[in-house]
Design an enzyme around this catalytic site. Structure first.
Site, PDB file in Angstrom:
ATOM      1  N   LYS A 181       0.870  -1.171   0.000  1.00 46.39           N
ATOM      2  CA  LYS A 181       0.000   0.000   0.000  1.00 46.39           C
ATOM      3  C   LYS A 181       0.907   1.220   0.000  1.00 46.39           C
ATOM      4  CE  LYS A 181      -2.462   1.439   3.694  1.00 46.39           C
ATOM      5  NZ  LYS A 181      -3.617   1.580   4.620  1.00 46.39           N
TER       6      LYS A 181
ATOM      7  N   GLN B 174     -13.443   7.106  11.761  1.00 48.56           N
ATOM      8  CA  GLN B 174     -13.067   5.692  11.833  1.00 48.56           C
ATOM      9  C   GLN B 174     -13.808   4.959  12.948  1.00 48.56           C
ATOM     10  OE1 GLN B 174     -11.168   4.056   9.604  1.00 48.56           O
ATOM     11  NE2 GLN B 174     -11.492   2.154  10.725  1.00 48.56           N
TER      12      GLN B 174
ATOM     13  N   SER C 199      -6.638   9.783  18.136  1.00 53.73           N
ATOM     14  CA  SER C 199      -5.271  10.124  17.718  1.00 53.73           C
ATOM     15  C   SER C 199      -4.530  10.759  18.889  1.00 53.73           C
ATOM     16  CB  SER C 199      -5.302  11.038  16.502  1.00 53.73           C
ATOM     17  OG  SER C 199      -6.175  12.126  16.737  1.00 53.73           O
TER      18      SER C 199
ATOM     19  N   ASP D  69      -0.436   4.136  16.221  1.00 57.15           N
ATOM     20  CA  ASP D  69       0.269   3.560  15.078  1.00 57.15           C
ATOM     21  C   ASP D  69       1.553   4.340  14.777  1.00 57.15           C
ATOM     22  OD1 ASP D  69      -0.761   5.919  14.211  1.00 57.15           O
ATOM     23  OD2 ASP D  69      -1.770   5.114  12.448  1.00 57.15           O
TER      24      ASP D  69
END
Lengths: 321, 321
Positions: free
Chosen positions: A67, A139, A199, A222
């Protein structure tokens, strides 16, 4: 080669197909049949963009590729297109030729939702009734929809830094015929399953806000520095992840490992539970925690699935290259 | 987005366009306008293939993307297709959306040939008359053709581990109206410019086989362990490269640096000479050596050039994604 444009993905891909693809590739990772390549992630110094590549190879599924794309923070405001932009490229592992190009934006949302959903299937108590959501952005709705399919939940509770966004979660709960309740973080003690999808760069959820028997899926961390939960929670919990190498460096476990609270060896791959080489949750009283960091193989798996569906339904664009 | 299939590249791309693109991006690298991302290169454990990604961003040319692909050693024998297979993907640096897909096989050959040719333009003596080739495989012909355009050469001499392949070089020399002579390695003392383009893992050319005033382009070493020339040669020579980081790790200079014969700081970017921030060759007696390791930005630069040509000539396939 085949092209599946972004605009076709919503009609082609289903949550069920994403779930099956992610569950299968987590299993392949744990059995050694599939592995992720080192991630490239660059602040390119233009449009404040982060750009990079997440690749991998699944020997079992014969899925090879990457990706490519990233985060363009000005897209929405200045161009009316979403900030996360990505494209998946699949290669023929027998020849090295490019085989397919697939729009990766919706797929990324679906595969991320599928990951916490797979963790709930394999780690949450069967009798889980209350689902807690931390985070209420775009999300979060994907995570919630996918999670609701895994247990006979009776209520959704939610917390968000901006409470005015919580009605978005309430809508999704309502679609599923479930009541929704906005709560303080202390209210998460009522939850049997918690998904965090923020986040954040600081711990939001503290150890004493989680009841015994809970399953927590930490899906927001992440990157180095991000954090959603108290590192102490990882010392009490049975910790699982998609990939240990990412979990301890860029995932939620980075903090507990850096502080010496847990070691790499304390973290197991969720795929081991799927493969039944690890028993998973040890008791109804245990807290299980899934550190979902997001790996390239998830992207390749859902892209390969959508290429199969597009081919069946005659919706792939064939280009003679 | 636009697609330029491999089959169109031969008609679209010229040696001149490849030369201009590579010279420009080397200059951009040296001025800090362009940089390469970390290279991903994986032995995937299937078909003995090496697969990976070389990406980069050129802020000056606004070229962003990667080359993906690799080396499939059984392709030719079992499938009749070439072993090196690659595809270049260009992205819009303003939005992160994929902008073009370009067949990368012939482009890789052309950009590699352009690199040694650019080094000859900027580092070889103006009065160079004899061009020496070490290596006579498929890629050697590309290097030779491109090199012959840079000086008024009067003769080509060549050596190859398999001398029966030398007639391939003789043909290219003949096309250019030049005599060709097969020589022993000692015969390379006659050469004013030497290009080595082999897949050797041992030094072929020794320091005493190179005359003062010679320019050498070492083009074959792109992996840890590969080697074409005596490391002692690098202590006598003025050493240039496409990218210092690659030169000292996977390029020809890896051996001289590992043995402590030269330091990273002794190696200059060819782009500095192009930009005139470095004077290049210090005298007609100096030996100059270009360590051409091959960087992703070269691939992106030639791909961007070919997309421009394809657009002009109406040969790009437009796909609505």
């Amino acid at each position: 080669m085949l092209i599946v444009p972004e605009r076709e993905i919503a009609d082609l891909m289903t949550r069920e197909a994403a779930f099956a693809a992610v569950e299968k590739v987590f299993a392949a990772m744990a059995s050694g049949d599939a592995y992720n390549f080192p991630v490239v992630r660059e602040a390119i110094g233009h449009e404040d963009a982060l750009y990079g590549f997440k690749g991998g190879f699944d020997r079992a599924g014969l899925t090879l590729g990457l990706k490519a794309g990233g985060y363009w923070p000005n897209n929405l405001e200045t161009r009316g297109i979403i900030n996360h932009q990505s494209t998946v490229f699949l290669f023929d592992p027998d020849t090295g030729k490019v085989a397919a190009m697939v729009g990766g934006n919706l797929l990324t949302a679906l595969r991320t939702a599928a990951a916490s959903s797979v963790s709930i299937k394999h780690l949450a108590r069967k009798d889980a009734k209350v689902l807690g959501m931390i985070g209420a952005g775009h999300q979060a709705k994907f995570q919630l929809r996918a999670a609701l399919e895994q247990r006979a939940f009776e209520k959704v509770i939610g917390w968000n830094f901006h409470p005015e966004m919580l009605p978005g979660l309430a809508e999704v709960a309502e679609e599923a015929g479930l009541p929704f309740e906005a709560v303080e973080l202390d209210g998460m003690r009522e939850a049997d399953v918690i998904i965090s999808i923020t986040s954040s760069f600081d711990a939001i959820l503290h150890a004493d806000q989680v009841s015994p028997g809970t399953h927590i899926a930490c899906m927001g961390t992440d990157t180095k520095g991000k954090q959603e939960v108290d590192p102490q929670l990882l010392t009490h919990a049975e910790v699982f992840t998609d990939e240990v190498a990412q979990s301890v460096t860029i995932g939620e476990a980075q903090h507990a490992v850096a502080q010496g609270l847990i070691r790499d060896a304390d973290i197991r791959q969720l795929g081991e539970v799927i493969n039944r080489t690890h028993p998973g949750r040890s008791s109804d009283q245990a807290i299980t925690l899934f550190d979902g960091t997001g790996v390239g193989l998830q992207d390749l798996a859902v892209a390969a699935a959508v290429v199969g569906l597009a081919r069946q339904q005659g919706k792939a664009i064939e280009v003679d290259i």
